[in-house]
Design a protein around this motif. Structure first.
Motif, PDB file in Angstrom:
ATOM      1  N   SER A 114      16.229   5.626 -18.935  1.00 57.75           N
ATOM      2  CA  SER A 114      17.953   5.525 -18.514  1.00 57.75           C
ATOM      3  C   SER A 114      17.699   5.489 -16.986  1.00 57.75           C
ATOM      4  O   SER A 114      18.323   5.332 -15.977  1.00 57.75           O
ATOM      5  CB  SER A 114      19.006   6.448 -18.967  1.00 57.75           C
ATOM      6  N   GLY A 115      15.804   5.960 -16.767  1.00 54.50           N
ATOM      7  CA  GLY A 115      16.040   5.754 -15.245  1.00 54.50           C
ATOM      8  C   GLY A 115      16.783   7.528 -14.448  1.00 54.50           C
ATOM      9  O   GLY A 115      16.515   8.046 -13.088  1.00 54.50           O
ATOM     10  N   ASN A 116      16.867   8.317 -15.370  1.00 54.98           N
ATOM     11  CA  ASN A 116      16.986   9.281 -14.741  1.00 54.98           C
ATOM     12  C   ASN A 116      16.335  10.284 -14.056  1.00 54.98           C
ATOM     13  O   ASN A 116      16.823  11.316 -13.504  1.00 54.98           O
ATOM     14  CB  ASN A 116      18.119  10.638 -16.154  1.00 54.98           C
ATOM     15  N   ASN A 117      14.929  10.364 -14.227  1.00 58.68           N
ATOM     16  CA  ASN A 117      14.152  11.073 -13.996  1.00 58.68           C
ATOM     17  C   ASN A 117      13.317   9.729 -13.399  1.00 58.68           C
ATOM     18  O   ASN A 117      12.395   9.797 -14.561  1.00 58.68           O
ATOM     19  CB  ASN A 117      13.619  12.174 -14.222  1.00 58.68           C
ATOM     20  N   TRP A 118      12.578   9.857 -11.742  1.00 60.12           N
ATOM     21  CA  TRP A 118      11.759   9.160 -11.843  1.00 60.12           C
ATOM     22  C   TRP A 118      10.092   9.726 -10.773  1.00 60.12           C
ATOM     23  O   TRP A 118      10.977   9.950  -9.760  1.00 60.12           O
ATOM     24  CB  TRP A 118      12.338   7.911 -10.628  1.00 60.12           C
ATOM     25  N   PRO A 119       9.452  10.468 -11.079  1.00 56.03           N
ATOM     26  CA  PRO A 119       8.686  11.407 -10.752  1.00 56.03           C
ATOM     27  C   PRO A 119       7.926  10.341  -9.836  1.00 56.03           C
ATOM     28  O   PRO A 119       7.491   9.146 -10.294  1.00 56.03           O
ATOM     29  CB  PRO A 119       7.532  11.880 -11.837  1.00 56.03           C
ATOM     30  N   VAL A 120       7.078  11.192  -8.957  1.00 57.10           N
ATOM     31  CA  VAL A 120       6.155  10.043  -8.049  1.00 57.10           C
ATOM     32  C   VAL A 120       5.638  11.925  -7.275  1.00 57.10           C
ATOM     33  O   VAL A 120       5.557  12.415  -7.693  1.00 57.10           O
ATOM     34  CB  VAL A 120       6.970  10.052  -6.342  1.00 57.10           C
ATOM     35  N   MET A 121       4.057  10.953  -7.083  1.00 58.20           N
ATOM     36  CA  MET A 121       3.508  11.517  -6.343  1.00 58.20           C
ATOM     37  C   MET A 121       3.133  10.460  -4.912  1.00 58.20           C
ATOM     38  O   MET A 121       2.500   9.795  -4.756  1.00 58.20           O
ATOM     39  CB  MET A 121       1.571  11.730  -7.327  1.00 58.20           C
ATOM     40  N   LEU A 122       3.137  11.313  -3.958  1.00 61.35           N
ATOM     41  CA  LEU A 122       2.145  11.387  -2.357  1.00 61.35           C
ATOM     42  C   LEU A 122       0.918  11.617  -2.337  1.00 61.35           C
ATOM     43  O   LEU A 122       0.387  13.117  -2.796  1.00 61.35           O
ATOM     44  CB  LEU A 122       3.377  12.138  -1.538  1.00 61.35           C
ATOM     45  N   LEU A 123      -0.151  11.142  -1.807  1.00 61.45           N
ATOM     46  CA  LEU A 123      -1.415  11.803  -1.373  1.00 61.45           C
ATOM     47  C   LEU A 123      -1.880  10.995  -0.149  1.00 61.45           C
ATOM     48  O   LEU A 123      -1.178   9.823   0.348  1.00 61.45           O
ATOM     49  CB  LEU A 123      -2.417  11.123  -2.096  1.00 61.45           C
ATOM     50  N   GLY A 124      -1.777  12.531   0.804  1.00 59.99           N
ATOM     51  CA  GLY A 124      -1.772  11.840   1.605  1.00 59.99           C
ATOM     52  C   GLY A 124      -0.804  12.372   3.064  1.00 59.99           C
ATOM     53  O   GLY A 124       0.251  12.906   2.319  1.00 59.99           O
ATOM     54  N   ASN A 125      -0.351  12.395   4.090  1.00 54.66           N
ATOM     55  CA  ASN A 125       0.219  13.149   5.073  1.00 54.66           C
ATOM     56  C   ASN A 125       0.938  12.101   5.750  1.00 54.66           C
ATOM     57  O   ASN A 125       1.533  11.633   7.478  1.00 54.66           O
ATOM     58  CB  ASN A 125       0.405  14.146   5.948  1.00 54.66           C
ATOM     59  N   PHE A 126       0.159  10.811   6.101  1.00 53.01           N
ATOM     60  CA  PHE A 126       0.951  10.139   7.235  1.00 53.01           C
ATOM     61  C   PHE A 126       1.084   9.949   8.303  1.00 53.01           C
ATOM     62  O   PHE A 126       1.693  10.078   9.462  1.00 53.01           O
ATOM     63  CB  PHE A 126       2.432   9.620   7.044  1.00 53.01           C
ATOM     64  N   ASP A 127      -0.731  10.422   8.729  1.00 49.57           N
ATOM     65  CA  ASP A 127      -0.006  11.394   9.852  1.00 49.57           C
ATOM     66  C   ASP A 127       0.121  12.236   9.935  1.00 49.57           C
ATOM     67  O   ASP A 127       1.423  12.354  11.626  1.00 49.57           O
ATOM     68  CB  ASP A 127      -0.035   9.801  10.978  1.00 49.57           C
ATOM     69  N   GLY A 128       0.278  13.211   9.694  1.00 42.78           N
ATOM     70  CA  GLY A 128       1.489  14.073   9.274  1.00 42.78           C
ATOM     71  C   GLY A 128       2.913  14.777   9.344  1.00 42.78           C
ATOM     72  O   GLY A 128       3.753  15.202   9.521  1.00 42.78           O
TER      73      GLY A 128
END
Length: 439
Positions: A369-383
């Protein structure tokens, strides 16, 4: 070792010459002559869903540091990099109708479905316009079964430049190599590149002339095709103008290109080409579609015989098949990071100024249903982004809020992405960026 300032200045000069004026040169050099550092972003979209149990460490429920926990087995290759990770749970995308796949809606934050054209630009395209300009602002690559990649070497399902304006992804590495590096190649690759270039130039000329005789109702659509040929030919000229620079980054063509044993051979070399486009400075935005935004996909090279829709009907946690697929993805993420870490930039490396976004084009599972959409970020985009942590949100903010956060981090002042006030009242409890993600 490469000096990024000199690299981009030389590329900018070549691009300006290719366009016969200084405009593009000035835009590309903006980041090199100011105090800012070039930034780039990678989106890695896995089909069939991203179950949060395959990324959230055992026992973590309310968020916290990753320093003293062990990452789950499916993403274990990322263990040495967890201080650069940010795992996010609790965003939603119910308004995108993501069951099976949200298609363009996954990166657009609007309703999407099979056969439904994009209703607006996607976040990867928007960021490619906000970030410092490059020769190829946005590159999309798609990975699928070998049969699908051969019969449909280009497909548009995930990215778009606007309403009704899909962006095609490359799935045949031979075609992509010809586009990026054909002008500096020899032998068959060079001959194919020259023949293809001549043909495309002739088509552009003929198409432009013939289109003038069409009824007015058809001229606009026909013009879009002509524009596509013009952009392809212009890109070829721009790349030729920096041929000496590109030779340093062109991958070696081997039998995986011409005689792949498994589809993963093509997956691997497509990734190599995507990485080379980033490290060479050709592009600042890379979108990777593992499964190409659909419900298909195959990984026989990993020993996974099941493929396509059936994979989505399997529970992902503790599933040896999905552990193999997710670990394969994680190794790809590691390869991207290691490549970017090897190129000096400013006072650090390219990875210091890069963000990788890993998620799925249909939230947490295939039938969702899209109730939960997990995400992983890698890196900090210049802090800019917090790292080394897990954040649990309350489920009231949509993926659009994440995309707003990305745009803010890239310097774009916006409070909402692809969500008007009427829709926001129904699906977003706040406005602006997701503050829990930012430093």
């Amino acid at each position: 070792m490469l000096n990024r300032r000199n690299l981009l200045q030389s590329m900018a000069a070549g691009a300006g010459a290719a366009f016969g004026g200084p405009l593009i040169s000035q835009r590309m050099m903006a980041s090199t002559v100011s105090n800012t550092t070039p930034k780039r972003i990678v989106f890695f979209m896995q089909n069939q869903g991203f179950d949060p149990k395959t990324c959230i460490p055992a026992g973590m429920k309310n968020g916290g540091s990753l320093a003293k926990v062990k990452l789950p087995e499916p993403i274990s290759p990322l263990e040495p990099y967890k201080e650069r990770m940010h795992i996010i749970n609790g965003l939603h995308g119910v308004h995108t109708s993501p069951s099976h796949s949200a298609f363009f809606g996954a990166l657009g934050g609007y309703r999407g479905s099979d056969g439904v054209p994009p209703s607006g630009p996607t976040i990867d395209y928007e960021l490619s316009n906000v970030l410092p300009q490059t020769l190829l602002p946005h590159l999309c690559i798609g990975m699928d079964s070998i049969e699908n990649m051969k019969t449909k070497p280009t497909i548009a399902t995930l990215s778009a430049s606007g309403a009704g304006q899909p962006i095609f992804m490359y799935s045949n590495p031979n075609h992509l190599y010809q586009m990026l590096y054909g002008g500096i190649s020899t032998g068959d690759i060079r001959r194919q590149h020259e023949a293809r270039s001549s043909l495309l130039s002739q088509i552009e000329t003929l198409a432009a002339a013939k289109g003038q005789s069409l009824p007015s109702a058809d001229q606009q659509r026909y013009g879009q095709y002509v524009q596509g040929f013009q952009e392809t030919n212009a890109l070829r000229d721009r790349l030729s103008s920096v041929a000496d620079h590109l030779r340093q980054f062109a991958p070696v063509v081997d039998e995986r290109y011409t005689q792949p044993e498994f589809e993963t051979d093509w997956h691997d070399v497509l990734l190599d080409l995507g990485i080379s486009a980033l490290t060479s400075g050709i592009t600042n935005t890379l979108t990777i579609g593992s499964g190409r935004g659909e419900i298909f996909g195959a990984w026989k090279g990993l020993g996974v015989e099941q493929q396509g829709h059936n994979l989505g009907h399997m529970d992902q946690p503790d599933n040896p098949i999905w552990i193999k697929i997710r670990q394969y993805n994680s190794r790809m993420l590691v390869k991207i990071m290691q490549a970017l870490e090897s190129v000096p930039e400013g006072s650090g490396t390219m990875m210091d100024h890069t963000l990788i976004v890993y998620t799925s084009n249909n939230a947490d599972k295939q039938h969702t249903s899209g109730n939960n959409w997990p995400v992983m970020l890698l890196g900090n985009f210049d802090g800019t982004f917090k790292t080394g942590c897990f954040t649990q949100l309350d489920g009231t903010r949509p993926i659009n809020a994440l995309y707003t956060t990305l745009l803010r981090a890239a310097g774009q002042n916006c409070d909402r992405f692809n969500m008007d006030e009427k829709i926001a009242k129904q699906f977003d409890s706040g406005s602006g960026p997701v503050k829990e993600l930012l430093v």
